[in-house]
Design a protein around this motif. Structure first.
Motif, PDB file in Angstrom:
ATOM      1  N   UNK A  58     -11.822   3.303  -1.949  1.00  0.00           N
ATOM      2  CA  UNK A  58     -10.768   3.690  -2.879  1.00  0.00           C
ATOM      3  C   UNK A  58     -10.783   2.723  -4.059  1.00  0.00           C
ATOM      4  N   UNK A  59     -10.503   3.204  -5.271  1.00  0.00           N
ATOM      5  CA  UNK A  59     -10.425   2.267  -6.400  1.00  0.00           C
ATOM      6  C   UNK A  59      -9.268   1.313  -6.201  1.00  0.00           C
ATOM      7  N   UNK A  60      -9.418   0.115  -6.722  1.00  0.00           N
ATOM      8  CA  UNK A  60      -8.353  -0.861  -6.530  1.00  0.00           C
ATOM      9  C   UNK A  60      -7.253  -0.658  -7.577  1.00  0.00           C
ATOM     10  N   UNK A  61      -6.353   0.249  -7.288  1.00  0.00           N
ATOM     11  CA  UNK A  61      -5.242   0.505  -8.209  1.00  0.00           C
ATOM     12  C   UNK A  61      -3.977  -0.114  -7.623  1.00  0.00           C
ATOM     13  N   UNK A  62      -3.094  -0.598  -8.470  1.00  0.00           N
ATOM     14  CA  UNK A  62      -1.860  -1.186  -7.941  1.00  0.00           C
ATOM     15  C   UNK A  62      -0.982  -0.127  -7.269  1.00  0.00           C
ATOM     16  N   UNK A  63      -0.323  -0.521  -6.213  1.00  0.00           N
ATOM     17  CA  UNK A  63       0.645   0.362  -5.548  1.00  0.00           C
ATOM     18  C   UNK A  63       2.020  -0.255  -5.733  1.00  0.00           C
ATOM     19  N   UNK A  64       2.761   0.256  -6.669  1.00  0.00           N
ATOM     20  CA  UNK A  64       4.047  -0.361  -6.993  1.00  0.00           C
ATOM     21  C   UNK A  64       5.128   0.706  -7.139  1.00  0.00           C
ATOM     22  N   UNK A  65       6.360   0.267  -6.997  1.00  0.00           N
ATOM     23  CA  UNK A  65       7.492   1.167  -7.203  1.00  0.00           C
ATOM     24  C   UNK A  65       7.874   1.154  -8.682  1.00  0.00           C
ATOM     25  N   UNK A  66       8.744   2.085  -9.048  1.00  0.00           N
ATOM     26  CA  UNK A  66       9.148   2.183 -10.455  1.00  0.00           C
ATOM     27  C   UNK A  66       9.794   0.874 -10.934  1.00  0.00           C
ATOM     28  N   UNK A  67      10.658   0.308 -10.096  1.00  0.00           N
ATOM     29  CA  UNK A  67      11.338  -0.918 -10.539  1.00  0.00           C
ATOM     30  C   UNK A  67      10.327  -2.056 -10.715  1.00  0.00           C
ATOM     31  N   UNK A  89       0.810  -1.233   0.000  1.00  0.00           N
ATOM     32  CA  UNK A  89       0.000   0.000   0.000  1.00  0.00           C
ATOM     33  C   UNK A  89       0.842   1.282   0.000  1.00  0.00           C
ATOM     34  N   UNK A  90       2.023   1.239   0.619  1.00  0.00           N
ATOM     35  CA  UNK A  90       2.793   2.479   0.711  1.00  0.00           C
ATOM     36  C   UNK A  90       3.724   2.685  -0.491  1.00  0.00           C
ATOM     37  N   UNK A  91       3.769   1.722  -1.404  1.00  0.00           N
ATOM     38  CA  UNK A  91       4.678   1.847  -2.551  1.00  0.00           C
ATOM     39  C   UNK A  91       4.147   2.886  -3.546  1.00  0.00           C
ATOM     40  N   UNK A  92       5.080   3.627  -4.138  1.00  0.00           N
ATOM     41  CA  UNK A  92       4.699   4.657  -5.110  1.00  0.00           C
ATOM     42  C   UNK A  92       5.701   4.678  -6.262  1.00  0.00           C
ATOM     43  N   UNK A  93       5.212   5.009  -7.461  1.00  0.00           N
ATOM     44  CA  UNK A  93       6.085   5.261  -8.605  1.00  0.00           C
ATOM     45  C   UNK A  93       6.438   6.736  -8.672  1.00  0.00           C
ATOM     46  N   UNK A  94       5.449   7.549  -8.391  1.00  0.00           N
ATOM     47  CA  UNK A  94       5.650   8.997  -8.471  1.00  0.00           C
ATOM     48  C   UNK A  94       5.115   9.652  -7.209  1.00  0.00           C
TER      49      UNK A  94
END
Ligand SMILES: *Cc1c(COP(=O)(O)O)cnc(C)c1O
Length: 500
Positions: A58-67, A27-32
């Motif tokens: 909240x919409x179910x959007x992925x929480x991912x890092x850039x890598x 949940x805490x991961x972010x790309x930007x």
């Protein structure tokens, strides 16, 4: 060959489907990180109360890092097969290598950054490119009137038949029937029906061409047109083109050329010179646009002087004062596409044509035809060759012998080819060849690669005798094994549902 799964440790990166993007990250991961808010904060719930439906979760959007996202897409790309991965001899589709210079050209800021609503004086370069491309296609086809609007070959077919109908109606006659050979691509009869005509199927003769006697019998003053594919979908040049077009014209009908196979003849013969009134060109097949993922493509239509007034407008034109503008043909059927068509594809085609020049285009066709004939000769003893003639840029084999011998179907042969690292040829088309395998090697494969393909096809023919069960279970090496194609088409399940 045995399955690999037993030897693969459970944590190892698989080529097959692994985690979905929705199952990746935390949940805490972010790309930007968006910049800090510098406008007054608004409570949407208050603001939209009573005016819009408000979601409570909240919409179910992925929480991912850039890598993670980079790996996700690279993984997906590695599961796919494309022309950049290996050879792709999919008959009728012309899956050749597309030179990177076309991508560079299409991405020039002056092209890619344009908006179709810009004032005409600010898009002069784009209009000039379209004029020059139309002129080049007119020259290649021998048909001087060109529209660049259609978005694909099938759309070009529809555009041309609409022009044909308008042409006939302008002379006060309504004609209802369109002749289509039985070897034609499915889009031909579909176009006929969509355009409100009735499709009449013409049988092929023993030579793979149109049966002239059947043509004679079908021709009368209710026939609006014939749709002929030349070279046809058996990979054969229609030897009687001149006679067919003459007969068609003698009853006042028009002749349409499905130009999807232009890759075999450009710079050598021109459809306009052999009596055709119109032709579509698949820019994405012949002129350097990657395709196979569903587009975008482009299917410009070239027509005779007599049909020019009916073309869709507007048409880019070179004006007397030297500038470029738009013109509406006098009796236009109207627009068939918003704006100017798929402009990026037009840029790639222009780059391709200018890069190769007239002689280069001719060489492309000669090489494509040579490659196909070479493969045909290498494979003719192992597989049935139903039409034994010099072929054009593709040829059709039949797997009937393999079916008889080992109960192995063409589908199994196609699946097994995947294990050898090749995209399979087109199968079960054209419909008039039982267990058809339609092979189009294209001019961009080296002799070494053609030999590798031939070797794989010959090895598979061997396997039919030694281990037919192996073929029926193939493929073994792909990320996804054999799928239920009927269920996938009839009952597609494309939605991811979160568990719990
Ligand atoms: C590909 C093809 C078409 C259709 O062209 P699209 O660009 O896919 O719409 C029509 N006829 C023949 C012979 C083809 O190979």
């Amino acid at each position: 060959m045995t399955e690999r799964s037993a030897q693969i440790p459970s944590g190892a990166p698989a080529r097959g489907p692994r985690r979905l993007i929705f199952e990746t990250g935390a949940p805490e991961s972010r790309c930007v990180e968006p910049p800090p808010l510098d406008v007054p904060e608004l409570d949407l719930k208050v603001r939209l109360q009573g005016r819009a439906k408000i979601r409570h979760e909240m919409p179910m959007l992925p929480h991912v890092t850039e890598v993670e996202i980079a790996r996700h897409y690279s993984h997906l790309a590695s599961m796919n097969f494309g022309v950049d991965t290996g050879s792709y001899p999919l008959g009728s589709c012309t899956m050749k290598y597309n030179p990177r210079i076309g991508e560079d050209a299409a991405r020039y800021e002056g092209f890619a950054g344009l908006h179709p609503y810009q004032p005409i004086e600010t898009v002069q370069g784009a209009l000039e490119l379209m004029c020059r491309l139309a002129e080049a296609l007119g020259e290649i086809s021998g048909l001087p009137g060109v529209t660049l609007q259609p978005a694909a070959g099938a759309h070009g077919e529809l555009t041309a038949l609409m022009c044909f109908r308008a042409y006939h109606l302008a002379s006060g006659i309504e004609r209802r029937r369109v002749l289509v050979p039985d070897s034609a691509h499915g889009t031909n009869p579909a176009t006929v029906a969509m355009c409100g005509f009735e499709a009449i199927t013409l049988p092929s003769d023993a030579d793979g061409g149109v049966d002239l006697a059947a043509l004679d019998e079908a021709l009368d003053d209710d026939v609006a047109a014939i749709m002929l594919t030349n070279p046809n979908t058996l990979g054969l040049f229609e030897r009687n083109t001149l006679a067919i077009n003459e007969a068609v014209h003698s009853v006042g009908a028009l002749s349409y050329c499905d130009g999807a196979n232009l890759n075999a003849i450009m710079g050598i013969t021109r459809p306009g010179d052999t009596g055709f009134d119109a032709l579509h060109i698949n820019l994405h097949k012949t002129f350097g646009t990657p395709h196979g993922g569903g587009g975008p493509g482009a299917g410009p239509v070239c027509v005779t002087e007599a049909l020019k007034p009916f073309l869709p407008g507007p048409i880019p034109v070179h004006l007397d004062d030297g500038s470029f503008g738009l013109a509406e043909p006098a009796r236009s059927i109207g627009r068939v596409r918003s704006f100017f068509g798929n402009f990026g594809v037009l840029v790639r085609a222009y780059a391709y044509i200018r890069g190769l020049g007239g002689e280069g285009l001719r060489e492309v066709s000669e090489q494509a035809v040579l490659s196909a004939n070479y493969l045909k000769e290498r494979l003719r003893d192992a597989y049935e060759l139903p039409y034994d003639r010099t072929c054009m840029h593709e040829f059709v084999l039949s797997g009937v012998r393999q079916k008889r011998e080992g109960g192995v179907r063409t589908l199994d042969i196609a699946k097994r080819l995947l294990d050898y690292g090749f995209h399979p040829p087109t199968i079960y088309f054209p419909l008039i060849v039982e267990e058809a395998l339609m092979i189009e090697p294209t001019e961009t494969e080296s002799l070494e690669e053609l030999d590798r393909f031939a070797k794989a096809m010959l090895a598979i023919a061997e396997e039919v005798s030694t281990d037919p069960a192996l073929l029926k279970a193939a493929p073994f090496t792909t990320p996804v094994r054999r799928v239920d194609e009927v269920a996938a088409a009839r009952k597609p399940d494309l939605r991811f549902r979160r568990e719990g």
